[in-house]
Design a protein around this motif. Structure first.
Motif, PDB file in Angstrom:
ATOM      1  N   ARG A 145       0.828  -1.198   0.000  1.00  0.00           N
ATOM      2  CA  ARG A 145       0.000   0.000   0.000  1.00  0.00           C
ATOM      3  C   ARG A 145       0.864   1.249   0.000  1.00  0.00           C
ATOM      4  NH1 ARG A 145      -4.064  -1.541   3.920  1.00  0.00           N
ATOM      5  NH2 ARG A 145      -2.755  -0.577   5.476  1.00  0.00           N
ATOM      6  N   ARG A 146       1.904   1.145   0.806  1.00  0.00           N
ATOM      7  CA  ARG A 146       2.794   2.292   0.875  1.00  0.00           C
ATOM      8  C   ARG A 146       3.435   2.543  -0.486  1.00  0.00           C
ATOM      9  NH1 ARG A 146       6.364   0.477   4.308  1.00  0.00           N
ATOM     10  NH2 ARG A 146       5.146   0.897   6.157  1.00  0.00           N
ATOM     11  N   LYS A 152       2.225   1.719  -3.297  1.00  0.00           N
ATOM     12  CA  LYS A 152       1.197   2.263  -4.199  1.00  0.00           C
ATOM     13  C   LYS A 152       1.032   3.761  -3.967  1.00  0.00           C
ATOM     14  CE  LYS A 152      -3.489   1.002  -5.326  1.00  0.00           C
ATOM     15  NZ  LYS A 152      -4.597   0.179  -4.834  1.00  0.00           N
ATOM     16  N   ARG A 153       1.009   4.099  -2.689  1.00  0.00           N
ATOM     17  CA  ARG A 153       0.836   5.509  -2.356  1.00  0.00           C
ATOM     18  C   ARG A 153       2.014   6.313  -2.875  1.00  0.00           C
ATOM     19  NH1 ARG A 153       1.929   7.554   3.429  1.00  0.00           N
ATOM     20  NH2 ARG A 153       3.929   7.674   2.388  1.00  0.00           N
ATOM     21  N   ASN A 154       3.187   5.735  -2.691  1.00  0.00           N
ATOM     22  CA  ASN A 154       4.363   6.441  -3.177  1.00  0.00           C
ATOM     23  C   ASN A 154       4.284   6.651  -4.681  1.00  0.00           C
ATOM     24  OD1 ASN A 154       5.513   6.749  -0.724  1.00  0.00           O
ATOM     25  ND2 ASN A 154       6.747   4.890  -0.839  1.00  0.00           N
ATOM     26  N   LYS A 184       1.600   6.839  -6.414  1.00  0.00           N
ATOM     27  CA  LYS A 184       0.583   7.859  -6.696  1.00  0.00           C
ATOM     28  C   LYS A 184       1.159   9.242  -6.456  1.00  0.00           C
ATOM     29  CE  LYS A 184      -3.924   6.860  -5.702  1.00  0.00           C
ATOM     30  NZ  LYS A 184      -4.962   6.675  -4.679  1.00  0.00           N
ATOM     31  N   ARG A 205      -5.374  13.638   4.158  1.00  0.00           N
ATOM     32  CA  ARG A 205      -4.227  12.924   3.597  1.00  0.00           C
ATOM     33  C   ARG A 205      -2.906  13.515   4.075  1.00  0.00           C
ATOM     34  NH1 ARG A 205      -5.903  12.453  -2.644  1.00  0.00           N
ATOM     35  NH2 ARG A 205      -7.877  11.381  -2.392  1.00  0.00           N
TER      36      ARG A 205
END
Lengths: 100, 864
Positions: free
Chosen positions: B368-369, B371-373, B375, B464
């Motif tokens: 997830r991290r 993915k967030r990175n 994004k 966020r």
């Protein structure tokens, strides 16, 4: 603001806008702003043969300053109310003038 | 001036060595050339030097032995051209070729020199072509000092200068020159070394005082590679060269040779190579300084070329590698930055010790991290295009637009002003169904809504980015507040009054697009116009009268609107539980309403005396004579009490013949029996009166008691020319109204009981009715409008209504007389309707039937 107020009530009515370059455009009034800029939808030009370049145009935004006339649907105009609104406007204007 | 006798002046104080240009020094390609021109350059170019000197051996003056040489015989004409002369010409050609061949070397040297000043410390990595320039530099540095130093060893001097003299004297072959140059280029370091060693005291500090690291960038020749060594060797060779300095004592014997070799030929070249690449390292390694010095080249390398860091980096603590390794399972991440590194350092070991679930959870989180990175990376693509200031600026503009478009007037005066500004739309929406918004909803809610929205979006972002977002929201709120404040302040200086000017310049905004000039109207003019209006009224000027009437009507409308506004503000009706202040409010409201009612009544001018000079007569009739005045009646009737209504009705009855709709519609000559149609304008106003005024009157009369009906009818018959009004539509309608109302009352009372009947009133009524009947009977044939002749558009329903009303109340005799009077008309209408289309015929026959049924008959009977 009277005309703005007035034209707001004509939204979604069919009007004919006659421009200063003699083109008359009939369409559904979609919106109007305080400068009386006009947005028309489903337009057709009254003299389509004369202005064929507009025959493919479906909606227009007309700058308020180029409008000569707007032909109103008489059924949608409440004359008495319009008279009253005019009186109010005039009263306010004179009051403002007196007030300074 | 130093204790040890050193030259303590710093290089910068001493000024830059002009022959050793630094980084920023403008390149002087001929710097080296000029220093050399004193020596070899001239030699090379001088023709004398190139001359073989054979001519010198001739003894020009020794002609004495010519005879011995050539013999005593006279000189013949058979010269030997192919012998000596051809030999000489061949030599000359050789010379020419030789000269040409010699030219390039001196030309090349400037080029090589030109490369020198652009010294960046990286020359060593370039191609071998540049290496000659290094040699030149070395000579620049070392040679002059050598030349200057008088205590330089004589032998060395001889060696260095002697050969050069020899070269000058003795022609070198092309091969020799090339060889010398090659040897020079290949041992620049050696030359320099010798120079460094033999530097005189003044210049020594330069080379020695400079730490190795410092001297390197400026004098990259230290690390300059020989053409033979590759870059890996270079490191080794660069180091040893510098290391030579501490160990120069051991190398002493070699170095003078090197210095000499610089000018001599191939042999030194051979000597030099082994000494640099092979011989020297062994000598260095045993040295105690070797280990300490070995590190220095490395660090120097780092200084010199940061790109070579990978070496040291690879030696760095293994955590980094572990961190990268720990990252790898989490999938490809772009932002492998600080955020990712912190937890990861300790993880790989932990990860092994974790249970399956935990590991899965961990991996999930990591994914997830990642993915967030990813994004963030994608979003950050356009980062920095607008600065926060830019964004704030845009936002402020937008907010100000919002606030000025909807906010300021409402903020100043509340929703009432909104209604004033947007009256038509608001009321229209109220009447015809609200399309989008509650008409009384203040417009400022728009602004509120929008402001909330714009404030809400950063709120989402807030979730966020906890810290940065918070700040942004706060700033946004301040921004909004400021924008609102600014917009509130703005209208205060909407206008600019220039001293001494008559008008004032007003600034337009979105709300009032173009009131460019706003002339203040003096209060006195209003008064003057009011007082002045009486003059034209008296002067019988109909235009002025009409104008005055219109003004009266306008005033009436204004009062009416004030009343309507006031009515909207009506507080809730009080009851027992209502608090006192609310009751008080209500009382005040009623008082105000009363005042307004009174002023409305005054404006109606119902009770005003008739102006004898006015062509219209009664002012109220004047008001009613204009369409505007007719239209105002229904609205007025809502706001006046019954007493006022009956007064109005009475006034209308009293002055019915003055009413324009009667006066103008009636035939000019009462005795004229021919039916005439009133002009179209009159017909229009009659129509308007019937639609606007009559319903109000009818509505009142419908509730009126018999007493009032009797009174009104009596007034009518008494004061008005009944025969005349009978021939007008309005007159007929009013009479019909009164008579039918009386009949309804009669029927209602008779249906209930006979007790409530006021006998005296009925007698009065019957008397009046008879009087009316008598007056009406002669004109009955003429009351039909002339349009009867045009049957299709006959407008005679009011006539039949009147006849029907009369017939209901009539006794048998009167009914008979009625039938006789209108029999022709009935027959005509029936006959005409036979020729008409069924629809119109039915309508007309229905009208006739109104009357026929009133007398107990039916049109059908006639048609058979």
């Amino acid at each position: 603001m009277l005309f703005f107020s007035f034209f707001k009530t004509l939204v979604d009515h069919e009007v004919t806008v006659e421009l200063k370059n003699d083109i008359s455009i009939r369409g559904t009034l979609k919106s109007v702003d305080q400068f009386l800029n006009i947005k028309l939808d489903n337009i057709n030009v009254v003299e389509e043969m004369k202005y064929p370049h507009l025959s493919s145009v479906k909606n227009v935004f007309i700058r308020g300053s180029v409008v000569r006339y707007v032909h109103l649907p008489s059924g949608a105009v409440d004359t008495a109310l319009l008279e009253d609104a005019t009186r109010r406007e005039a009263t306010q204007a004179s009051a403002r003038a007196k007030q300074g | 001036m130093s204790f040890f006798g050193f030259d303590t002046s710093l290089p910068k104080d001493r000024g830059h060595n002009p022959k050793a240009p630094g980084f920023s020094l403008a390149p002087d390609p001929f710097a080296g050339l000029s220093s050399r021109t004193g020596g070899g350059e001239k030699e090379v170019l001088d023709f004398e030097d190139t001359y073989d000197g054979l001519g010198d051996q001739l003894d020009e003056t020794g002609d004495a032995f010519n005879d011995d040489t050539f013999g005593e015989e006279p000189v013949g004409k058979d010269f030997d051209f192919s012998g000596q002369t051809s030999k000489i010409s061949g030599t000359m050609q050789e010379e020419q070729a030789f000269f040409d061949a010699r030219q390039p070397p001196p030309k090349m040297s400037p080029q090589k020199l030109a490369a020198k000043p652009v010294r960046s410390g990286y020359e060593g990595y370039k191609q071998a072509d540049y290496i000659p320039s290094l040699e030149v530099n070395a000579s620049l540095w070392g040679m002059p000092s050598k030349a200057k130093s008088p205590d330089l060893s004589a032998s060395h001097r001889q060696q260095s200068s002697g050969p050069s003299v020899q070269i000058g004297r003795k022609m070198m072959s092309l091969e020799e020159v090339e060889a010398a140059m090659r040897s020079q280029s290949q041992k620049p370091a050696a030359v320099q070394q010798s120079a460094a060693q033999h530097l005189p005291p003044p210049s020594q500090p330069i080379s020695q005082a400079f730490p190795q690291g410092l001297s390197l960038p400026g004098y990259p020749t230290f690390s300059a590679p020989s053409p033979q060594v590759d870059t890996t060797q270079q490191r080794a060779s660069g180091g040893p060269q510098m290391l030579q300095r501490p160990t120069k004592a051991s190398d002493q014997q070699v170095l003078p040779h090197n210095g000499a070799q610089g000018v001599q030929a191939q042999t030194p070249q051979i000597l030099q190579r082994p000494s640099q690449s092979q011989a020297q390292p062994p000598t260095l390694t045993p040295g105690p300084q070797a280990s300490s010095n070995r590190a220095s080249p490395q660090s120097i390398q780092i200084l010199q070329n940061p790109n070579r860091v990978p070496g040291p980096a690879a030696v760095q603590p293994p955590q980094v590698a572990e961190g990268v390794g720990g990252m790898a399972p989490t999938g490809p991440t772009h932002g492998r930055g600080l955020s990712g590194q912190v937890p990861i350092v300790t993880r790989p070991e932990q990860l092994l010790g974790l249970s399956e679930d935990e590991r899965a959870a961990f991996l999930l989180e990591d994914a997830r991290r990642a993915k967030r990175n990813h994004k963030i990376y994608l979003l950050s693509k356009d980062n920095g295009l607008m600065t926060p200031q830019d964004k704030n600026f845009i936002t402020r503009i937008q907010l100000q637009q919002l606030v000025t478009a909807t906010g300021n007037v409402i903020d100043e005066h509340g929703p009432e002003a909104a209604l004033n500004e947007d009256f038509y739309y608001q009321v229209h929406a109220q009447i015809r169904g609200p399309p989008r918004q509650n008409p009384h909803q203040p417009l400022s809610q728009f602004a509120q809504t929008y402001l909330f929205q714009t404030g809400g979006r950063p709120g989402n972002a807030n979730r966020r980015h906890p810290r940065g977002g918070e700040n942004h929201v706060q700033r946004m709120e301040q921004q909004v507040q400021r924008a609102v404040e600014a917009a509130k302040l703005k209208p205060k200086n909407k206008q600019l009054v220039i001293e001494g000017s008559l008008g004032k310049i007003s600034f337009s905004n979105a709300k009032t697009p173009k009131p460019l000039l706003n002339i203040k109207r003096p209060e006195s003019r209003d008064l003057r116009s009011q007082s002045g209006t009486h003059v034209p009224t008296r002067s019988n000027d109909s235009v002025a009268t009409r104008r005055q009437t219109l003004k009266d009507i306008e005033r009436l409308y204004m009062t009416l609107m004030a009343m309507e506004d006031h009515e909207r503000r009506m507080p809730p009706p009080p009851n027992e539980e209502t608090p006192a202040d609310l009751i008080q409010e209500h009382i005040e409201w009623r008082q105000k309403m009363q005042e307004l009612n009174q002023s409305l009544w005054n404006d109606l001018k119902v009770m005003e005396p008739i102006d004898p000079n006015s062509p219209i007569g009664h002012p109220f009739m004047a008001i009613l004579s204009l369409p505007k005045g007719k239209k105002v009646i229904p609205r007025v009737f809502r706001h006046i009490d019954d007493q006022q209504r009956i007064t109005i009705l009475t006034m209308i009855c009293l002055y019915l013949d003055q009413l324009d709709v009667v006066r103008l519609a009636a035939p000019a000559d009462p005795n004229d029996t021919t039916a005439t149609l009133p002009p179209p304008a009159v017909r229009d106003s009659v129509e308007l009166f019937s639609q606007a005024v009559m319903p109000s009157l009818f509505g009142y009369v419908n509730d009126a008691p018999l007493q009032i009906v009797v009174g009104l009818l009596g007034l009518l018959l008494d004061r008005v020319n009944t025969a005349l009004i009978l021939r007008t539509k309005v007159g007929l309608a009013i009479l019909t109204m009164l008579v039918s109302r009386a009949e309804l009352i009669k029927q209602a009372t008779s249906a209930q009981s006979t007790q409530g009947i006021n006998e005296r009133e009925w007698q009065q009524w019957n008397a009046l009715y008879n009087q009316l009947f008598d007056k009406a009977e002669p004109v009955l044939p003429y009351i039909f409008p002339p349009s009867t002749n045009h049957p299709s558009d006959a407008d005679d329903v009011h006539v039949w209504q009147f006849l029907a009303a009369m017939a209901v109340g009539a006794n048998e005799d009167q009914q008979r007389r009625l039938v006789v009077a209108v029999k022709d008309c009935v027959n005509d209408t029936v006959e005409q309707s036979k020729a008409l289309p069924p629809e119109i015929a039915g309508r007309r026959l229905g009208n006739v039937n109104l009357f026929m049924r009133a007398i107990g008959l039916d049109v059908d009977l006639l048609q058979r």
